[in-house]
Scaffold this active site. Sequence first.
Site, PDB file in Angstrom:
ATOM      1  N   GLU A 135      -4.351 -28.949  26.796  1.00 42.19           N
ATOM      2  CA  GLU A 135      -2.913 -28.195  26.261  1.00 42.19           C
ATOM      3  C   GLU A 135      -2.328 -27.715  27.519  1.00 42.19           C
ATOM      4  OE1 GLU A 135      -4.162 -27.346  22.503  1.00 42.19           O
ATOM      5  OE2 GLU A 135      -3.221 -25.311  22.397  1.00 42.19           O
TER       6      GLU A 135
ATOM      7  N   GLU B 144       3.461 -25.702  21.432  1.00 39.74           N
ATOM      8  CA  GLU B 144       3.946 -24.191  20.844  1.00 39.74           C
ATOM      9  C   GLU B 144       4.686 -23.763  20.720  1.00 39.74           C
ATOM     10  OE1 GLU B 144      -0.338 -23.595  22.510  1.00 39.74           O
ATOM     11  OE2 GLU B 144       0.056 -21.407  22.230  1.00 39.74           O
TER      12      GLU B 144
ATOM     13  N   LYS C 188     -10.692 -22.144  26.951  1.00 41.32           N
ATOM     14  CA  LYS C 188      -9.377 -22.176  27.655  1.00 41.32           C
ATOM     15  C   LYS C 188      -9.842 -22.350  28.810  1.00 41.32           C
ATOM     16  CE  LYS C 188      -6.563 -20.387  24.259  1.00 41.32           C
ATOM     17  NZ  LYS C 188      -5.580 -20.852  24.319  1.00 41.32           N
TER      18      LYS C 188
ATOM     19  N   GLU D 297      -6.088 -27.381  14.209  1.00 40.63           N
ATOM     20  CA  GLU D 297      -6.541 -25.969  14.688  1.00 40.63           C
ATOM     21  C   GLU D 297      -7.268 -25.189  14.057  1.00 40.63           C
ATOM     22  OE1 GLU D 297      -3.458 -24.328  17.765  1.00 40.63           O
ATOM     23  OE2 GLU D 297      -5.713 -23.161  18.971  1.00 40.63           O
TER      24      GLU D 297
ATOM     25  N   ASP E 112      -6.878 -25.612  27.672  1.00 37.48           N
ATOM     26  CA  ASP E 112      -5.815 -24.767  26.776  1.00 37.48           C
ATOM     27  C   ASP E 112      -4.796 -23.906  27.816  1.00 37.48           C
ATOM     28  OD1 ASP E 112      -3.227 -24.382  26.532  1.00 37.48           O
ATOM     29  OD2 ASP E 112      -4.311 -23.575  24.715  1.00 37.48           O
TER      30      ASP E 112
ATOM     31  N   HIS F  10      -0.354 -26.005  15.893  1.00 38.52           N
ATOM     32  CA  HIS F  10      -1.062 -25.147  16.355  1.00 38.52           C
ATOM     33  C   HIS F  10      -1.105 -24.153  15.268  1.00 38.52           C
ATOM     34  CE1 HIS F  10      -0.337 -21.316  18.362  1.00 38.52           C
ATOM     35  NE2 HIS F  10      -1.186 -21.533  19.098  1.00 38.52           N
TER      36      HIS F  10
ATOM     37  N   ASP G  92       4.474 -25.303  15.890  1.00 38.47           N
ATOM     38  CA  ASP G  92       3.774 -24.385  14.667  1.00 38.47           C
ATOM     39  C   ASP G  92       4.416 -23.928  13.430  1.00 38.47           C
ATOM     40  OD1 ASP G  92       2.856 -21.635  13.756  1.00 38.47           O
ATOM     41  OD2 ASP G  92       1.482 -21.959  15.255  1.00 38.47           O
TER      42      ASP G  92
HETATM   43 CA    CA Z   1      -2.835 -23.041  22.900  1.00 36.94          CA
END
Ligand code: CA
Length: 389
Positions: free
Chosen positions: A220, A246, A166, A329, A194, A296, A269
């Site tokens: 991302e 996503e 992250k 993922e 991300d 995702h 997703d």
């Molecule tokens: Ca993400």
Amino acid sequence: MKIKTIESFILSDKLKESFYFSQWEYSERRICIVKITCDNGLIGWGEGYGPAGLVQAGIEHLTPFVLGKSPLETEAIWTIMYRRTLDFARRGILVSAMSAIDVALWDLKGKILGLPVHLLLGGKKRDVIIPYATGMYFTKGPKLSEILSKEAKAYAKEGFKGMKMKVGLGIKEDIEHVKLVREAIGPDIDLMIDANHAYNLREAIQLAKAVEPYNIYWFEEPISPEYYEQYAELRTKTTIPIAGGECEYLRFGFQTLLKSKSVDIVQPDICSTGGLTEAKRIATLASVYGVEVVPHTWGTGIAIAAAAHFVSNLDTIPGRLKKPKFYMEYDRTENGLRDQLTISDMIIENGELRICDAPGLGFQINEDALYKYAEKEVSKYGGNSLKKA
Ligand code: CA
């Protein structure tokens, strides 16, 4: 052969230690799953990504339109569900509810026919896919950079060939964290970042430029998903591939993303973008634009299995002799639901996931875990068969 009952369950698990990302803090995991039973007794399972209570309300709204239909008619049922909701919700939670039902129907169809979902999708084009570890969230405490480095090293030791961390705490902290994580894992492991759309265009450019030397596999959701043109501009300002999607719904949402040249990698997703039925259409659409698809995935073993079957069926674009890596993922944050709800033959070893050929999505539900995590509510339709095993 008819769909007899549709039951939904909300599962929740309080975390031992909460964690946060650029937007908010997680102190529990909560998800809505759906169980569809055919009149021959066979069962399919699905799940919806998004606020669980709203997904459950969506499933209950859709249920009367689905009961009594043949579970083999996944596409025909999808069209009915879409027709009954599009006036009010061409994106968002009702599409997640549709997705949950659609995934359960694919699982059920596979069980009825005795065939794995990847075969129903058209066949697996690879036996092995590469799960990348999603983790390195933020925790409270004085030594976050040390925690992140330690976590990164642990994923490397487990054999992961890729991992995602992250960012979005602030440019300065992000750069420091990326630098330390890259040092911790060495040059050979793919590292994704991300931001969960924490930045504006100026900040996203600044961060991307600063972390280019650390060989970032993709960046991302750098920017909020509404700003398609800013995504496109960012792509011209950095050598790092840009990923997103996503927060997009249906092939129509992805068409906007693709037409605007916003991303190098699309990330639908399956459990919110319209299920496997729509995810396959999105993959076809992405192939028209020559853009990579890496779904995702954030949920239980149901979502993970759906993603694995889907990725095994994706085309290699462009075709070539030496096969490229196909990533999916694989969330590694604390989540008892993910770890305990399903029992699957798809085992991850040495950073690789081998696709299994068991019927449907290829897992069994662990009834003890279902009982343990399900909030004891009775859903409106089909009763509630929650039993202590
Ligand atoms: Ca993400």
